[in-house]
Design an enzyme around this catalytic site. Structure first.
Site, PDB file in Angstrom:
ATOM      1  N   LYS A  52       0.842  -1.199   0.000  1.00 39.25           N
ATOM      2  CA  LYS A  52       0.000   0.000   0.000  1.00 39.25           C
ATOM      3  C   LYS A  52       0.878   1.251   0.000  1.00 39.25           C
ATOM      4  CE  LYS A  52      -3.779  -2.470   2.258  1.00 39.25           C
ATOM      5  NZ  LYS A  52      -4.564  -2.778   3.457  1.00 39.25           N
ATOM      6  N   GLN A  96      -4.958  -1.601   9.640  1.00 43.06           N
ATOM      7  CA  GLN A  96      -4.717  -2.908   9.015  1.00 43.06           C
ATOM      8  C   GLN A  96      -5.220  -4.024   9.928  1.00 43.06           C
ATOM      9  OE1 GLN A  96      -3.609  -3.337   5.909  1.00 43.06           O
ATOM     10  NE2 GLN A  96      -3.688  -5.551   6.051  1.00 43.06           N
ATOM     11  N   ASP A 119     -11.359   2.567   3.810  1.00 43.78           N
ATOM     12  CA  ASP A 119     -11.540   1.113   3.752  1.00 43.78           C
ATOM     13  C   ASP A 119     -13.031   0.757   3.681  1.00 43.78           C
ATOM     14  OD1 ASP A 119      -9.603  -0.828   3.512  1.00 43.78           O
ATOM     15  OD2 ASP A 119      -9.041  -0.806   5.626  1.00 43.78           O
TER      16      ASP A 119
HETATM   17  N1  GUN Z   1      -6.679  -7.106   6.094  1.00 44.91           N
HETATM   18  C1  GUN Z   1      -6.916  -7.871   5.024  1.00 44.91           C
HETATM   19  N2  GUN Z   1      -7.478  -7.149   4.048  1.00 44.91           N
HETATM   20  C2  GUN Z   1      -7.602  -5.892   4.515  1.00 44.91           C
HETATM   21  C3  GUN Z   1      -8.112  -4.684   3.965  1.00 44.91           C
HETATM   22  O1  GUN Z   1      -8.586  -4.605   2.834  1.00 44.91           O
HETATM   23  N3  GUN Z   1      -8.038  -3.608   4.776  1.00 44.91           N
HETATM   24  C4  GUN Z   1      -7.549  -3.666   6.019  1.00 44.91           C
HETATM   25  N4  GUN Z   1      -7.545  -2.565   6.749  1.00 44.91           N
HETATM   26  N5  GUN Z   1      -7.065  -4.760   6.563  1.00 44.91           N
HETATM   27  C5  GUN Z   1      -7.096  -5.869   5.801  1.00 44.91           C
END
Ligand code: GUN
Length: 281
Positions: A52, A96, A119
């Site tokens: 990211k 996350q 998100d």
């Molecule tokens: N953990 C696995 N996929 C994601 C996601 O798309 N966003 C976040 N914040 N955590 C994750």
């Protein structure tokens, strides 16, 4: 059979976003900013956050990664979110997942300002999504919809099966498909006869994290198969679908890697730019 190439589409989206971010900077003096909270040292989470971060750099987004130890308290994370909510240069905040067991994830996700919820996990945005209203949409299911749209696949009237009922993938995926006119089954760990559902499906979307969960005998001839799973088997990355035997039966299928994964990241960038424009332009 045609491959749904998420890598190619994500590159196209990234280059469009890069141009848009340059314009935001020159016309409005706005550089969209993303904050990521990373708790503990789960290797998969670290790898995702790194991806990211690199993607933000590629398109010219400002990003910070706030790392916290696995022993952190709920209040300390909450205070960090509050600070980020108030920081005018941060347009998106992402926690996350997963989080360590002492942490109540839902109350943290609800503490994120809904305007910065890139998100799409805040109950406000989830609720709006279910109602078919404009909202931030979770990046993975949004990426799947973009991929289908790119290949001119209209889901209206299709029998769709979503395998996996998580808040971050399965439930929002099912809502998007339903809003777009598909008939949707949601299958999960307690589903009695998964194959009975998938065999009837024109579109199968699976994201549970089990290699070879979906085998060729479970797929109707000509179906569309979207594999959201990412599993490490030895040093290979595989999805939840037995690709080699399933692919010849499908009309379209996503590869792993190079299918949904890069789309997730592209959608995060897109949501962050959307958040910046809404708040600051
Ligand atoms: N953990 C696995 N996929 C994601 C996601 O798309 N966003 C976040 N914040 N955590 C994750």
């Amino acid at each position: 059979m045609e491959l749904l190439d998420g890598r190619k589409l994500s590159q196209k989206i990234e280059s469009e976003l890069k141009a848009e971010i340059e314009t935001l900077k020159s016309k409005h003096d706005v550089v969209p900013g993303l904050a990521v909270i990373l708790v503990g040292d789960d290797p998969a989470s670290r790898a995702y956050v790194k991806m990211k971060e690199s993607a933000c750099e590629r398109v010219g987004l400002y990003s910070i990664v706030h790392k916290m130890p696995v022993t952190i308290s709920q209040d300390e994370i909450l205070n960090t979110i509050t600070m980020m909510n108030e920081n005018p240069y941060l347009d998106g905040i992402l926690v996350q997942l997963p989080l360590p067991p002492q942490i109540d994830k839902d109350s943290l996700l609800e503490a994120i300002k809904k305007e910065k919820d890139v998100d799409g996990f805040h109950p406000y945005n989830m609720g709006r999504l279910v109602m078919g209203m404009d909202s931030f949409v979770p990046c993975t299911p949004l990426g799947v919809m973009e991929l289908l749209a790119e290949y001119k696949i209209d889901v209206k009237g299709l029998n769709a099966v979503v395998v996996g009922a998580s808040n971050i993938v399965g439930k929002p995926m099912a809502s998007l498909l339903l809003n777009a006119g598909a008939t949707v089954d949601i299958c999960h760990i307690y589903t009695k006869d998964l194959k009975a559902h998938t065999l009837n499906a024109d579109l199968v979307i699976v994201g549970v994290g089990r290699p070879d969960l979906i085998t060729a005998d479970m797929i109707k001839e000509g179906a569309i198969v979207i594999d959201i799973g990412i599993n490490k088997v030895g040093d290979r990355l595989v999805g939840d679908v037995s690709f080699d035997t399933v692919a010849p039966k499908t009309s379209y299928i996503t590869p792993v890697p190079g299918g949904v994964g890069p789309m997730t990241i592209a959608m995060l960038l897109k949501n962050t730019v959307t958040a910046a424009k809404a708040r600051r332009c």
